[in-house]
Design an enzyme around this catalytic site. Structure first.
Site, short mmCIF file in Angstrom:
data_model
loop_
_atom_site.label_atom_id
_atom_site.label_comp_id
_atom_site.label_asym_id
_atom_site.label_seq_id
_atom_site.Cartn_x
_atom_site.Cartn_y
_atom_site.Cartn_z
N ARG A 1 0.06 -7.45 -4.35
CA ARG A 1 1.00 -6.72 -5.18
C ARG A 1 0.66 -5.23 -5.20
NH1 ARG A 1 4.06 -10.50 -7.40
NH2 ARG A 1 3.08 -12.54 -7.77
N ASP A 2 1.69 -4.41 -5.11
CA ASP A 2 1.50 -2.95 -5.17
C ASP A 2 0.98 -2.57 -6.55
OD1 ASP A 2 2.83 -0.41 -3.35
OD2 ASP A 2 2.22 0.01 -5.43
N ILE A 3 0.04 -1.64 -6.58
CA ILE A 3 -0.57 -1.22 -7.85
C ILE A 3 0.41 -0.42 -8.71
CG2 ILE A 3 -1.54 1.02 -7.12
CD1 ILE A 3 -4.20 0.10 -8.45
N ASN B 1 7.17 3.08 5.54
CA ASN B 1 7.17 4.53 5.50
C ASN B 1 6.29 5.08 6.62
OD1 ASN B 1 8.75 4.58 3.14
ND2 ASN B 1 6.94 4.28 1.87
N VAL C 1 -0.80 5.78 2.64
CA VAL C 1 -1.95 5.00 3.13
C VAL C 1 -1.75 4.80 4.63
CG1 VAL C 1 -3.25 2.86 2.97
CG2 VAL C 1 -2.24 3.85 0.89
N HIS D 1 2.00 -0.79 6.88
CA HIS D 1 2.26 -1.84 5.89
C HIS D 1 3.75 -1.89 5.64
CE1 HIS D 1 1.33 1.98 3.89
NE2 HIS D 1 2.29 1.66 3.03
N HIS E 1 6.58 -2.81 2.78
CA HIS E 1 6.87 -3.03 1.37
C HIS E 1 7.96 -4.10 1.25
CE1 HIS E 1 5.08 0.89 -0.19
NE2 HIS E 1 5.22 1.18 1.08
P1 5GP Z 1 3.04 4.18 1.30
O1 5GP Z 1 3.36 5.29 0.33
O2 5GP Z 1 1.87 4.54 2.21
O3 5GP Z 1 4.22 3.64 2.04
O4 5GP Z 1 2.58 2.96 0.41
C1 5GP Z 1 1.30 2.84 -0.12
C2 5GP Z 1 1.40 1.96 -1.33
O5 5GP Z 1 0.09 1.54 -1.67
C3 5GP Z 1 1.97 2.66 -2.57
O6 5GP Z 1 3.17 2.00 -2.97
C4 5GP Z 1 0.84 2.56 -3.59
O7 5GP Z 1 1.32 2.31 -4.89
C5 5GP Z 1 0.01 1.42 -3.04
N1 5GP Z 1 -1.40 1.50 -3.38
C6 5GP Z 1 -2.20 2.61 -3.27
N2 5GP Z 1 -3.46 2.30 -3.64
C7 5GP Z 1 -3.45 0.99 -3.97
C8 5GP Z 1 -4.47 0.11 -4.43
O8 5GP Z 1 -5.64 0.45 -4.60
N3 5GP Z 1 -4.10 -1.19 -4.67
C9 5GP Z 1 -2.81 -1.63 -4.47
N4 5GP Z 1 -2.57 -2.92 -4.73
N5 5GP Z 1 -1.83 -0.81 -4.04
C10 5GP Z 1 -2.15 0.48 -3.80
#
Ligand code: 5GP
Length: 115
Positions: free
Chosen positions: A28-30, A86, A95, A99, A101
């Site tokens: 799950r996303d944080i 993304n 990140v 990945h 979503h």
């Molecule tokens: P991006 O912005 O790279 O597409 O998505 C990265 C996602 O990772 C974001 O939606 C962010 O909320 C999530 N995220 C960042 N750090 C952590 C973490 O430590 N744990 C979890 N579960 N999600 C994270």
């Protein structure tokens, strides 16, 4: 590579893991952006979609398949969902391990509005 997702894969930091196999982990996303917001991450190192090689194309297919299977198992596949990947700054990637979503649980509206 050593991102926060690699640390989650290695169990160095906690996450609410909902699925794992030899190739993928899902948690799950944080900071959820929908009632259901799960991240599907490959265990193969690929920083961005731009870095994906032709020989690795199945990596993304596995993420999409795992997300659709999860949606069916959880009972919201027929209602619908969105998958998003993304890439780099304009895509909002934060990140740098690819990945997918999975967003669901409510009508999601349109997307793609400039920040
Ligand atoms: P991006 O912005 O790279 O597409 O998505 C990265 C996602 O990772 C974001 O939606 C962010 O909320 C999530 N995220 C960042 N750090 C952590 C973490 O430590 N744990 C979890 N579960 N999600 C994270």
């Amino acid at each position: 590579m050593d991102t926060i997702f690699h640390k989650i894969i290695r169990r160095e930091i906690p996450a609410d893991i909902v699925y794992e196999d030899d190739d993928i982990i899902a948690f799950r996303d944080i900071a959820p952006q929908a009632p259901v917001h799960v991240l599907f991450v490959p265990k193969t190192d690929v920083a961005t979609l731009n870095d994906l090689q032709a020989s690795q194309a199945e990596v993304v297919g596995r993420l999409a398949f795992a997300a659709a299977r999860y949606a069916k198992e959880q009972g919201f596949a027929e209602d619908g969902y969105r998958i998003v990947m993304n890439c780099n700054d304009d895509g909002g990637q934060t990140v740098f391990q690819i990945h997918l979503h999975l967003l669901a649980g409510a009508p999601l509206g349109r997307f793609g509005t400039p920040a």
